[in-house]
Scaffold this motif. Structure first.
Motif, PDB file in Angstrom:
ATOM      1  N   GLY A 140     -33.652  -0.622  13.593  1.00 35.75           N
ATOM      2  CA  GLY A 140     -34.732  -1.279  12.873  1.00 35.75           C
ATOM      3  C   GLY A 140     -34.723  -1.048  11.375  1.00 35.75           C
ATOM      4  N   MET A 317     -40.393   1.407  17.474  1.00 42.24           N
ATOM      5  CA  MET A 317     -40.020   0.681  16.260  1.00 42.24           C
ATOM      6  C   MET A 317     -40.922   1.141  15.126  1.00 42.24           C
ATOM      7  SD  MET A 317     -38.021  -1.524  14.898  1.00 42.24           S
ATOM      8  CE  MET A 317     -37.282  -2.236  16.373  1.00 42.24           C
ATOM      9  N   ARG A 349     -37.192  -6.606  12.128  1.00 45.66           N
ATOM     10  CA  ARG A 349     -37.846  -5.733  13.116  1.00 45.66           C
ATOM     11  C   ARG A 349     -38.695  -6.528  14.098  1.00 45.66           C
ATOM     12  NH1 ARG A 349     -39.736  -0.070  10.189  1.00 45.66           N
ATOM     13  NH2 ARG A 349     -37.650   0.588   9.539  1.00 45.66           N
TER      14      ARG A 349
END
Length: 458
Positions: A140, A317, A349
């Protein structure tokens, strides 16, 4: 000697047709929301003057800016004493006059100042372009990635904060990305804490450390504050914010009591209270909102509200968006008194989160719908004439370029998941017909070429 395979720099990626289709799906969704909310598009160069970017993101941010070496003999004009001393801080400006943009906000501030006489304020802009950061690559986190920004400059109104919260909610609802949390804080509250503990001169050190709470934990934050010279007694005063819990309104009550001696801090509480009160009458569709008093984002230019978007619970994330208010950003380029506020969507992301949650539509890959097989020049000409009509209907259709074996052409259609194949052989050419084969069901029908506009595609 074996030839070494080519590679790409760490933190960058190649994108397949399917991945590009997914990215465009997100971009188009965000762009539609931007225009619905009245934002206008602009674009700025991929690189800016070195002085435009440096000093705008704090010490940590400055280290992550990619510098571009001057063309030609880039060592010409470098002071020998700096070269021999290997003084990077003094050498870099002499070796590099340009740098890749770190974000879209500072270039936007430069744009506003440079074009101020052409703009009508308040000015609402959106911008979707790549940015570059010399960060350590990980899941990410990339060195090259797209930002999707929306900003308003020329208004101090807190209704802009509310509109941006609604904008976030609108986008994530359209993407079917449920359970996203919009975290909000206010820089004035952080300044108030620095005042309260008597460490106003260490505001940046205080906020940078506090912003890492979710990454390094309470003890890690305390250790970093101590290392930056913030005293133990001062840290004890702010310890309650490390574990502040409850509803948005409840947290505001606690903050109001803690910051009773700070006019700046109370102003921040007042601004967040206004936002909280109005949102009671403007319920969000899918997003959640939370007051996170440790949120700082580590950027020097924020002066009021700060936003950060957290992915749905259970998805590993980092933030998938963020932003805030900046009352003084344009003043660094000589234009004072222009307040601004903006947010950014983390395109890459968001894509990773949607992949993990399987949220992309099955029809996301806009590949070919129809392939015409090639049996020779005469048949190919008839196919091409037919394709002209299909494309006018909006169909994505193409001719297989070579008169290869039919098995090879069919395998091409299967591997590329093309749902329909058109066959025009010698007999079809003579009869003015074509065969339409459904590659999913295996069924096929014969049509006259004059009937192409009557086909019902299923």
């Amino acid at each position: 000697m074996a030839v070494q395979k080519p590679s790409i720099p760490k933190g960058t990626r190649d994108f397949s047709p399917n991945e590009v289709a997914k990215r465009n799906f997100i971009i188009n969704t965000i762009k539609n929301a931007f225009t619905t909310f009245g934002f206008q598009p602009i674009e700025t160069p991929s690189f800016e003057n070195y002085d435009t970017l440096m000093g705008k993101y704090g010490e940590e941010g400055d280290r992550l800016i990619f510098k571009i070496l001057n063309s030609g003999d880039f060592t010409q004009g470098v002071k020998s004493e700096d070269w021999e001393a290997k003084n990077a801080q003094r050498l870099t400006p002499q070796l590099s006059e340009k740098a890749l943009r770190y974000d879209l906000t500072v270039p936007f501030a430069r744009y506003v100042v440079q074009h101020q006489n052409e703009l009508t304020f308040p000015f609402k802009r959106y911008q979707i372009q790549p940015v570059w950061r010399a960060d350590r690559p990980q899941k990410g986190r990339f060195r090259e990635f797209y930002q999707c920004d929306a900003d308003v400059v020329g208004s101090h109104s807190l209704w802009q904060e509310i509109e941006f919260i609604q904008l976030y909610d609108c986008v994530f609802t359209a993407l079917n990305l449920k359970g996203v949390t919009i975290k909000i804080n206010n820089r004035k509250i952080l300044s108030g804490f620095a005042e309260m503990i008597g460490e106003q001169d260490k505001l940046i050190d205080f906020t940078v450390a506090l912003d890492k709470l979710d990454k390094i934990g309470k003890e890690g934050v305390i250790a970093e504050m101590l290392a930056k010279g913030i005293g133990t007694e001062a840290i004890e005063k702010v310890k309650p914010i490390f574990s502040l819990e409850g509803s948005f309104a409840k947290k505001l009550e606690v903050l109001k009591a803690m910051l009773s001696s700070s006019e700046t801090g109370l102003k921040g509480v007042e601004e967040l209270s206004f936002v909280e009160q109005q949102l009671k009458h403007l319920p969000l569709q899918t997003a959640l909102i939370d007051l996170d008093v440790t949120l700082a984002r580590g950027l020097n230019y924020y002066t009021g509200a700060i936003f950060e978007i957290a992915a749905p619970e259970g998805v590993q994330m980092g933030s998938i968006g963020g932003g805030g208010r900046y009352d003084d950003l344009t003043s660094i380029f000589g234009l004072k008194g222009v307040s601004g506020i903006g947010v950014s969507f983390g395109l890459d992301r968001i894509g990773l989160v949607m992949d993990e949650l399987n949220l992309f539509p099955e029809t996301i890959n806009n590949g070919l719908e129809i392939l015409c097989l090639n049996f020779g020049d005469a048949e190919a000409l008839q196919c091409t004439q037919l394709l002209q009509q299909l494309r006018q209907q909006g169909k994505r259709a193409a001719l297989y370029p070579d008169a290869a074996k039919i098995k090879k052409q069919m395998e091409y259609a299967n591997k590329n998941q093309i749902p329909f194949v058109i066959i025009i052989g010698e007999s079809e050419l003579q009869n003015g017909t074509f065969v339409l084969k459904n590659m999913l069901s295996g069924t096929q029908e014969v049509y006259k070429t004059s009937e192409v506009n009557t086909i019902v595609w299923q």
